[in-house]
Design a protein around this motif. Structure first.
Motif, PDB file in Angstrom:
ATOM      1  N   LEU A 249      98.327  55.353  76.258  1.00  0.00           N
ATOM      2  CA  LEU A 249      98.353  56.773  76.572  1.00  0.00           C
ATOM      3  C   LEU A 249      96.934  57.277  76.837  1.00  0.00           C
ATOM      4  N   TYR A 250      95.980  56.781  76.076  1.00  0.00           N
ATOM      5  CA  TYR A 250      94.567  57.131  76.250  1.00  0.00           C
ATOM      6  C   TYR A 250      93.773  55.849  76.473  1.00  0.00           C
ATOM      7  N   ARG A 251      92.997  55.818  77.542  1.00  0.00           N
ATOM      8  CA  ARG A 251      92.086  54.713  77.838  1.00  0.00           C
ATOM      9  C   ARG A 251      90.670  55.289  77.873  1.00  0.00           C
ATOM     10  N   LEU A 252      89.902  54.993  76.839  1.00  0.00           N
ATOM     11  CA  LEU A 252      88.585  55.573  76.661  1.00  0.00           C
ATOM     12  C   LEU A 252      87.519  54.501  76.860  1.00  0.00           C
ATOM     13  N   ARG A 253      86.470  54.846  77.565  1.00  0.00           N
ATOM     14  CA  ARG A 253      85.479  53.837  77.970  1.00  0.00           C
ATOM     15  C   ARG A 253      84.619  53.338  76.819  1.00  0.00           C
ATOM     16  N   LEU A 254      84.225  54.234  75.918  1.00  0.00           N
ATOM     17  CA  LEU A 254      83.259  53.882  74.882  1.00  0.00           C
ATOM     18  C   LEU A 254      83.917  53.085  73.763  1.00  0.00           C
ATOM     19  N   PRO A 255      83.365  51.921  73.381  1.00  0.00           N
ATOM     20  CA  PRO A 255      83.910  51.164  72.247  1.00  0.00           C
ATOM     21  C   PRO A 255      83.463  51.783  70.926  1.00  0.00           C
ATOM     22  N   ALA A 256      84.204  52.778  70.484  1.00  0.00           N
ATOM     23  CA  ALA A 256      83.846  53.528  69.279  1.00  0.00           C
ATOM     24  C   ALA A 256      85.114  54.104  68.683  1.00  0.00           C
ATOM     25  N   SER A 257      84.968  54.824  67.589  1.00  0.00           N
ATOM     26  CA  SER A 257      86.094  55.542  67.031  1.00  0.00           C
ATOM     27  C   SER A 257      86.728  56.417  68.117  1.00  0.00           C
ATOM     28  N   PRO A 258      88.068  56.504  68.181  1.00  0.00           N
ATOM     29  CA  PRO A 258      88.700  57.285  69.245  1.00  0.00           C
ATOM     30  C   PRO A 258      88.185  58.714  69.355  1.00  0.00           C
ATOM     31  N   HIS A 259      87.897  59.359  68.233  1.00  0.00           N
ATOM     32  CA  HIS A 259      87.440  60.753  68.340  1.00  0.00           C
ATOM     33  C   HIS A 259      86.057  60.835  68.988  1.00  0.00           C
ATOM     34  N   LEU A 260      85.203  59.826  68.752  1.00  0.00           N
ATOM     35  CA  LEU A 260      83.882  59.806  69.384  1.00  0.00           C
ATOM     36  C   LEU A 260      83.978  59.408  70.858  1.00  0.00           C
ATOM     37  N   ALA A 261      84.813  58.408  71.144  1.00  0.00           N
ATOM     38  CA  ALA A 261      84.984  57.972  72.531  1.00  0.00           C
ATOM     39  C   ALA A 261      85.579  59.088  73.382  1.00  0.00           C
ATOM     40  N   ALA A 262      86.535  59.808  72.809  1.00  0.00           N
ATOM     41  CA  ALA A 262      87.149  60.920  73.541  1.00  0.00           C
ATOM     42  C   ALA A 262      86.150  62.061  73.729  1.00  0.00           C
ATOM     43  N   ARG A 263      85.353  62.340  72.694  1.00  0.00           N
ATOM     44  CA  ARG A 263      84.355  63.399  72.789  1.00  0.00           C
ATOM     45  C   ARG A 263      83.352  63.101  73.911  1.00  0.00           C
ATOM     46  N   GLU A 264      83.011  61.811  74.054  1.00  0.00           N
ATOM     47  CA  GLU A 264      82.079  61.405  75.106  1.00  0.00           C
ATOM     48  C   GLU A 264      82.610  61.762  76.491  1.00  0.00           C
ATOM     49  N   GLU A 265      83.945  61.757  76.642  1.00  0.00           N
ATOM     50  CA  GLU A 265      84.545  62.054  77.942  1.00  0.00           C
ATOM     51  C   GLU A 265      85.069  63.482  78.037  1.00  0.00           C
ATOM     52  N   GLY A 266      84.778  64.286  77.010  1.00  0.00           N
ATOM     53  CA  GLY A 266      85.165  65.695  77.055  1.00  0.00           C
ATOM     54  C   GLY A 266      86.649  65.942  76.886  1.00  0.00           C
ATOM     55  N   ILE A 267      87.340  65.053  76.167  1.00  0.00           N
ATOM     56  CA  ILE A 267      88.763  65.251  75.934  1.00  0.00           C
ATOM     57  C   ILE A 267      89.048  65.187  74.439  1.00  0.00           C
ATOM     58  N   ILE A 268      90.249  65.601  74.071  1.00  0.00           N
ATOM     59  CA  ILE A 268      90.691  65.537  72.676  1.00  0.00           C
ATOM     60  C   ILE A 268      91.978  64.730  72.626  1.00  0.00           C
ATOM     61  N   VAL A 269      92.020  63.737  71.763  1.00  0.00           N
ATOM     62  CA  VAL A 269      93.240  62.967  71.559  1.00  0.00           C
ATOM     63  C   VAL A 269      94.235  63.867  70.827  1.00  0.00           C
ATOM     64  N   GLN A 270      95.393  64.068  71.431  1.00  0.00           N
ATOM     65  CA  GLN A 270      96.393  64.981  70.882  1.00  0.00           C
ATOM     66  C   GLN A 270      97.503  64.200  70.183  1.00  0.00           C
ATOM     67  N   GLU A 271      97.622  64.420  68.885  1.00  0.00           N
ATOM     68  CA  GLU A 271      98.621  63.683  68.122  1.00  0.00           C
ATOM     69  C   GLU A 271     100.048  64.014  68.556  1.00  0.00           C
ATOM     70  N   ASP A 272     100.302  65.259  68.938  1.00  0.00           N
ATOM     71  CA  ASP A 272     101.654  65.635  69.367  1.00  0.00           C
ATOM     72  C   ASP A 272     102.070  64.871  70.616  1.00  0.00           C
ATOM     73  N   LEU A 273     101.131  64.625  71.492  1.00  0.00           N
ATOM     74  CA  LEU A 273     101.422  63.866  72.709  1.00  0.00           C
ATOM     75  C   LEU A 273     101.761  62.419  72.374  1.00  0.00           C
ATOM     76  N   ILE A 274     101.049  61.838  71.412  1.00  0.00           N
ATOM     77  CA  ILE A 274     101.342  60.467  70.986  1.00  0.00           C
ATOM     78  C   ILE A 274     102.742  60.390  70.385  1.00  0.00           C
TER      79      ILE A 274
END
Length: 213
Positions: A61-86
């Motif tokens: 559902l989310y493909r994030l470029r940075l190999p890091a914690s999802p919240h940090l990788a998502a922050r790097e790309e200006g998005i928020i991982v949404q639990e409701d969507l998952i």
């Protein structure tokens, strides 16, 4: 929901290989909702290459470029991982009588966003949990802390899969945690579809026993 969540006591303990073996053993579906780090390939691609056509492998559902914690990788790309969507997507993937194997990232307390952790997601999914552990200095502590967190959260734990080189402390972890041993996946020079098929066959009876008592 018929969800089995594969978590680990940390990063790099063998969750993806274990996920492939469990999915093959059960003829299940596989899904990793959040992939952080794309440069070296993804866990979804690995599972797809290691399993037979009987395993349905879903895209992330989310493909994030940075190999890091999802919240940090998502922050790097200006998005928020949404639990409701998952959770919504997990419901869409459900098939009657067919498990959905969901692979996490790192361990239970890896954050998906600023205030939501994988432990929260497991609870919301009402998933059974398989914990993957590997033996290294400090692994007993990490294993028992993981077990303590799962028990405190009231989560149904199927048992342990140990990976890599064998150590007698596996017996201690099983006894102290009071969670059963499912199997161990040995260290191998080559992990391919044949290896996964072999391990799946070995663990299938035990998985069926624990999942359908």
């Amino acid at each position: 929901m018929n969800n089995i969540f594969i978590t680990g006591i940390g990063t790099g303990v063998g969750k993806t290989l274990a996920s492939a073996c469990v999915a093959e053993a059960l003829g299940a579906q596989y899904w990793k909702p959040v992939q952080a780090g794309l440069e070296d390939g993804t866990d979804t691609e690995t599972v797809r290459s290691l399993t037979s056509p009987q395993v349905t492998v879903h895209d992330e559902l989310y493909r994030l470029r940075l190999p890091a914690s999802p919240h940090l990788a998502a922050r790097e790309e200006g998005i928020i991982v949404q639990e409701d969507l998952i959770l919504h997507h997990a419901r869409r993937l459900q098939q009657p009588g067919r498990p959905l194997i969901i692979e996490g990232a790192g361990g239970l307390m890896v954050p998906l966003n600023g205030n939501y952790f994988f432990l929260d997601l497991i609870r919301a999914l009402d998933a059974q949990v398989i914990v993957v552990a590997r033996n290294y200095l400090g692994s007993i502590n990490h294993s028992l802390l993981t077990a303590m967190a799962l028990r405190s959260a009231g989560i149904n734990v199927t048992g342990w899969i140990f990976s890599g080189d064998h150590h007698t402390n596996e017996d201690d972890v099983v006894a102290w945690s009071q969670y059963p041993l499912i199997t161990r996946i040995p260290q191998a020079e080559r992990t391919d579809r044949s290896f996964v098929d072999l391990q799946a066959g070995l663990m299938r009876p035990r998985l069926q026993e624990l999942l359908h008592p």
